[in-house]
Design a protein around this motif. Structure first.
Motif, PDB file in Angstrom:
ATOM      1  N   PHE A 280       0.826  -1.203   0.000  1.00 20.41           N
ATOM      2  CA  PHE A 280       0.000   0.000   0.000  1.00 20.41           C
ATOM      3  C   PHE A 280       0.864   1.258   0.000  1.00 20.41           C
ATOM      4  O   PHE A 280       0.642   2.196  -0.780  1.00 20.41           O
ATOM      5  CB  PHE A 280      -0.916  -0.013   1.224  1.00 20.41           C
ATOM      6  CG  PHE A 280      -1.783   1.204   1.367  1.00 20.41           C
ATOM      7  CD1 PHE A 280      -3.045   1.250   0.782  1.00 20.41           C
ATOM      8  CD2 PHE A 280      -1.348   2.312   2.085  1.00 20.41           C
ATOM      9  CE1 PHE A 280      -3.844   2.379   0.916  1.00 20.41           C
ATOM     10  CE2 PHE A 280      -2.135   3.438   2.218  1.00 20.41           C
ATOM     11  CZ  PHE A 280      -3.394   3.474   1.623  1.00 20.41           C
ATOM     12  N   THR A 281       1.856   1.288   0.863  1.00 17.04           N
ATOM     13  CA  THR A 281       2.725   2.465   0.972  1.00 17.04           C
ATOM     14  C   THR A 281       3.568   2.638  -0.291  1.00 17.04           C
ATOM     15  O   THR A 281       3.762   3.766  -0.774  1.00 17.04           O
ATOM     16  CB  THR A 281       3.614   2.355   2.213  1.00 17.04           C
ATOM     17  OG1 THR A 281       2.803   2.091   3.357  1.00 17.04           O
ATOM     18  CG2 THR A 281       4.399   3.631   2.448  1.00 17.04           C
ATOM     19  N   LEU A 282       4.038   1.524  -0.844  1.00 13.55           N
ATOM     20  CA  LEU A 282       4.829   1.593  -2.073  1.00 13.55           C
ATOM     21  C   LEU A 282       3.986   2.081  -3.243  1.00 13.55           C
ATOM     22  O   LEU A 282       4.466   2.846  -4.092  1.00 13.55           O
ATOM     23  CB  LEU A 282       5.409   0.208  -2.382  1.00 13.55           C
ATOM     24  CG  LEU A 282       6.464   0.119  -3.482  1.00 13.55           C
ATOM     25  CD1 LEU A 282       7.674   0.989  -3.141  1.00 13.55           C
ATOM     26  CD2 LEU A 282       6.887  -1.341  -3.681  1.00 13.55           C
ATOM     27  N   ALA A 283       2.712   1.668  -3.288  1.00 19.18           N
ATOM     28  CA  ALA A 283       1.814   2.102  -4.360  1.00 19.18           C
ATOM     29  C   ALA A 283       1.554   3.599  -4.302  1.00 19.18           C
ATOM     30  O   ALA A 283       1.228   4.229  -5.317  1.00 19.18           O
ATOM     31  CB  ALA A 283       0.499   1.337  -4.288  1.00 19.18           C
ATOM     32  N   ASN A 284       1.675   4.179  -3.115  1.00 14.91           N
ATOM     33  CA  ASN A 284       1.439   5.615  -2.943  1.00 14.91           C
ATOM     34  C   ASN A 284       2.722   6.443  -2.922  1.00 14.91           C
ATOM     35  O   ASN A 284       2.666   7.671  -2.804  1.00 14.91           O
ATOM     36  CB  ASN A 284       0.664   5.852  -1.641  1.00 14.91           C
ATOM     37  CG  ASN A 284      -0.808   5.533  -1.782  1.00 14.91           C
ATOM     38  OD1 ASN A 284      -1.559   6.237  -2.441  1.00 14.91           O
ATOM     39  ND2 ASN A 284      -1.237   4.430  -1.156  1.00 14.91           N
ATOM     40  N   PHE A 285       3.860   5.797  -3.059  1.00 17.53           N
ATOM     41  CA  PHE A 285       5.160   6.450  -2.926  1.00 17.53           C
ATOM     42  C   PHE A 285       5.347   7.603  -3.908  1.00 17.53           C
ATOM     43  O   PHE A 285       5.929   8.636  -3.573  1.00 17.53           O
ATOM     44  CB  PHE A 285       6.268   5.406  -3.124  1.00 17.53           C
ATOM     45  CG  PHE A 285       7.667   5.939  -3.002  1.00 17.53           C
ATOM     46  CD1 PHE A 285       8.166   6.377  -1.785  1.00 17.53           C
ATOM     47  CD2 PHE A 285       8.486   6.001  -4.117  1.00 17.53           C
ATOM     48  CE1 PHE A 285       9.465   6.863  -1.680  1.00 17.53           C
ATOM     49  CE2 PHE A 285       9.787   6.486  -4.023  1.00 17.53           C
ATOM     50  CZ  PHE A 285      10.273   6.918  -2.795  1.00 17.53           C
ATOM     51  N   GLU A 286       4.841   7.441  -5.114  1.00 25.56           N
ATOM     52  CA  GLU A 286       5.045   8.449  -6.158  1.00 25.56           C
ATOM     53  C   GLU A 286       3.749   9.187  -6.506  1.00 25.56           C
ATOM     54  O   GLU A 286       3.643   9.809  -7.562  1.00 25.56           O
ATOM     55  CB  GLU A 286       5.621   7.772  -7.410  1.00 25.56           C
ATOM     56  CG  GLU A 286       6.409   8.707  -8.318  1.00 25.56           C
ATOM     57  CD  GLU A 286       7.148   7.964  -9.421  1.00 25.56           C
ATOM     58  OE1 GLU A 286       7.137   8.459 -10.559  1.00 25.56           O
ATOM     59  OE2 GLU A 286       7.732   6.899  -9.144  1.00 25.56           O
ATOM     60  N   GLU A 287       2.763   9.114  -5.608  1.00 23.51           N
ATOM     61  CA  GLU A 287       1.462   9.717  -5.872  1.00 23.51           C
ATOM     62  C   GLU A 287       1.284  11.031  -5.105  1.00 23.51           C
ATOM     63  O   GLU A 287       1.451  11.055  -3.879  1.00 23.51           O
ATOM     64  CB  GLU A 287       0.336   8.760  -5.468  1.00 23.51           C
ATOM     65  CG  GLU A 287       0.268   7.482  -6.283  1.00 23.51           C
ATOM     66  CD  GLU A 287      -0.180   7.731  -7.713  1.00 23.51           C
ATOM     67  OE1 GLU A 287      -0.756   8.814  -7.990  1.00 23.51           O
ATOM     68  OE2 GLU A 287       0.059   6.858  -8.561  1.00 23.51           O
ATOM     69  N   PRO A 288       0.909  12.119  -5.777  1.00 20.81           N
ATOM     70  CA  PRO A 288       0.668  13.380  -5.078  1.00 20.81           C
ATOM     71  C   PRO A 288      -0.694  13.402  -4.384  1.00 20.81           C
ATOM     72  O   PRO A 288      -0.901  14.140  -3.425  1.00 20.81           O
ATOM     73  CB  PRO A 288       0.718  14.420  -6.204  1.00 20.81           C
ATOM     74  CG  PRO A 288       0.286  13.661  -7.419  1.00 20.81           C
ATOM     75  CD  PRO A 288       0.861  12.275  -7.234  1.00 20.81           C
ATOM     76  N   GLN A 289      -1.617  12.575  -4.867  1.00 17.69           N
ATOM     77  CA  GLN A 289      -2.948  12.513  -4.261  1.00 17.69           C
ATOM     78  C   GLN A 289      -3.051  11.244  -3.394  1.00 17.69           C
ATOM     79  O   GLN A 289      -2.255  10.327  -3.546  1.00 17.69           O
ATOM     80  CB  GLN A 289      -4.035  12.552  -5.344  1.00 17.69           C
ATOM     81  CG  GLN A 289      -3.825  11.603  -6.526  1.00 17.69           C
ATOM     82  CD  GLN A 289      -4.365  10.214  -6.273  1.00 17.69           C
ATOM     83  OE1 GLN A 289      -5.282  10.043  -5.489  1.00 17.69           O
ATOM     84  NE2 GLN A 289      -3.789   9.219  -6.917  1.00 17.69           N
ATOM     85  N   PRO A 290      -4.017  11.191  -2.480  1.00 21.54           N
ATOM     86  CA  PRO A 290      -4.048  10.123  -1.477  1.00 21.54           C
ATOM     87  C   PRO A 290      -4.683   8.815  -1.907  1.00 21.54           C
ATOM     88  O   PRO A 290      -4.768   7.890  -1.099  1.00 21.54           O
ATOM     89  CB  PRO A 290      -4.866  10.750  -0.344  1.00 21.54           C
ATOM     90  CG  PRO A 290      -5.824  11.653  -1.041  1.00 21.54           C
ATOM     91  CD  PRO A 290      -5.050  12.226  -2.192  1.00 21.54           C
ATOM     92  N   ASN A 291      -5.111   8.708  -3.153  1.00 24.95           N
ATOM     93  CA  ASN A 291      -5.854   7.523  -3.567  1.00 24.95           C
ATOM     94  C   ASN A 291      -5.139   6.710  -4.641  1.00 24.95           C
ATOM     95  O   ASN A 291      -5.723   6.358  -5.663  1.00 24.95           O
ATOM     96  CB  ASN A 291      -7.250   7.926  -4.050  1.00 24.95           C
ATOM     97  CG  ASN A 291      -8.067   8.567  -2.945  1.00 24.95           C
ATOM     98  OD1 ASN A 291      -8.168   8.022  -1.848  1.00 24.95           O
ATOM     99  ND2 ASN A 291      -8.637   9.736  -3.224  1.00 24.95           N
ATOM    100  N   GLY A 292      -3.903   6.372  -4.386  1.00 21.27           N
ATOM    101  CA  GLY A 292      -3.167   5.507  -5.298  1.00 21.27           C
ATOM    102  C   GLY A 292      -3.661   4.076  -5.211  1.00 21.27           C
ATOM    103  O   GLY A 292      -3.316   3.237  -6.047  1.00 21.27           O
TER     104      GLY A 292
END
Length: 251
Positions: A157-169
Motif C-alpha cells: 500500500f505504501t509503495l503504491a502511494n510512494f510516487e502519488e501526489p494525491q491520497p488515492n493511489g
C-alpha cells in the motif's frame, strides 16, 4: 515479460518481503495448451478456490466453459447477462424461491450499483493465471495479484502511494472477490495513472483464502513503477526492517 524485470522483482521481493507469498498474474490469449485448462466445474465453484493451485505454482487457463460461477464469467469478461432475479439475490432474496446474500439493502439499490459496474468484453477467448516466478518471455501479464497479510499489505500500500501526489493511489471498491482481482484492475489499465486495488472482502469467497489474507491487485504499468521505486523508498529504512523481521518470522 522482460526477464530482467522478472529477476529484479524476485530479488527485491525476497530482500524486502522475505518469506512472503509470490504474486500471480493474468493475461488473455487466443488459445492455451489443453493441459493448462482448469477442469470443468461440477456445480458451483468459486474462481478464488481455483486460484489456490496457481498460488502454489500451477498455471491455470479459464474460458467461458470452465468457470464455475456466473459472477466469475461476468467479472472476467466472458458474459454480460444477469439473471432477472439478480437484484434479489444480492439483497434480501425471494421467500421460498431464492436465498439472498444481503450484501445490498434492496433490489433497487442493486440496480443503482450496477450502473457503476458496467461489464467489459474479454479481449481473448481464454484467460491464463500464472505465478510470477513461472512466467516466461512470451507471457505478458496485465495485472499482478498479491495474496497478502496485513504487514505485507502495509508495504504494498505504501509503495503504491510512494510516487502519488494525491491520497488515492489504492482503491477498494465493492465487488466480488474475482471482480477486485480482474475487473477493477483491468479497467484501471485504461487510465493514464492506474491505481492498485485492495480486495477480497467478498464474504462468500472468504473461505477460499486464509483468514488473515486480502488481495492487492496492481495493473502492470503501476507494478513496474513500484518495483523501480523499491530501493529508494521506506523499504530501506529501519522502520521497515522491524516489520520485515515479523514478515520473515511468519512466512
Amino acid at each position: 515479460m522482460d526477464i530482467e524485470v522478472k529477476e529484479r522483482f524476485l530479488k527485491r521481493w525476497s530482500r524486502y518481503f522475505p518469506g512472503a507469498e509470490l504474486p500471480i498474474g493474468f493475461y488473455y490469449a487466443d488459445s492455451a495448451e489443453p493441459k493448462l485448462l482448469a477442469k470443468p466445474p461440477k456445480g458451483h465453484r468459486c474462481l478464488m478456490a481455483d486460484l489456490v493451485k496457481v498460488r502454489k505454482g500451477k498455471t491455470q487457463c479459464f474460458d467461458s466453459g470452465n468457470i464455475g460461477c456466473f459472477g466469475g464469467k461476468r467479472y472476467l469478461g466472458f458474459e454480460s447477462e444477469l439473471s432477472p432475479d439478480f437484484g434479489y439475490f444480492l439483497s434480501y432474496g425471494i421467500p421460498g424461491k431464492l436465498e439472498g446474500e444481503r450484501y445490498k439493502k434492496s433490489p433497487e439499490l442493486v440496480a443503482e450499483h450496477l450502473k457503476h459496474q458496467q461489464t467489459f468484453q474479454a479481449p481473448g477467448p481464454c484467460i491464463l493465471f500464472k505465478r510470477f516466478d513461472e512466467m516466461e518471455v512470451e507471457d505478458n501479464p496485465l495485472v499482478i495479484i498479491f495474496f497478502a497479510s496485513p504487514d505485507v499489505l502495509s508495504g504494498l500500500f505504501t509503495l503504491a502511494n510512494f510516487e502519488e501526489p494525491q491520497p488515492n493511489g489504492v482503491i477498494s471498491p465493492f465487488g466480488a472477490g474475482c471482480a477486485t482481482i480482474v475487473d477493477y484492475p483491468y479497467r484501471e489499465l485504461q487510465s493514464s495513472n492506474p491505481r492498485a486495488v485492495l480486495g477480497m472482502f467478498d464474504v462468500s469467497a472468504r473461505l477460499c483464502v486464509p483468514s488473515r489474507v486480502l488481495t492487492f491487485s496492481v495493473p502492470w504499468p503501476k507494478f513496474l513503477t513500484m518495483v523501480n521505486n523499491m530501493e529508494e523508498s521506506f523499504l530501506i529504512t529501519k522502520s521497515w526492517d522491524k516489520v520485515k523481521k515479523r514478515i520473515k518470522k511468519e512466512g
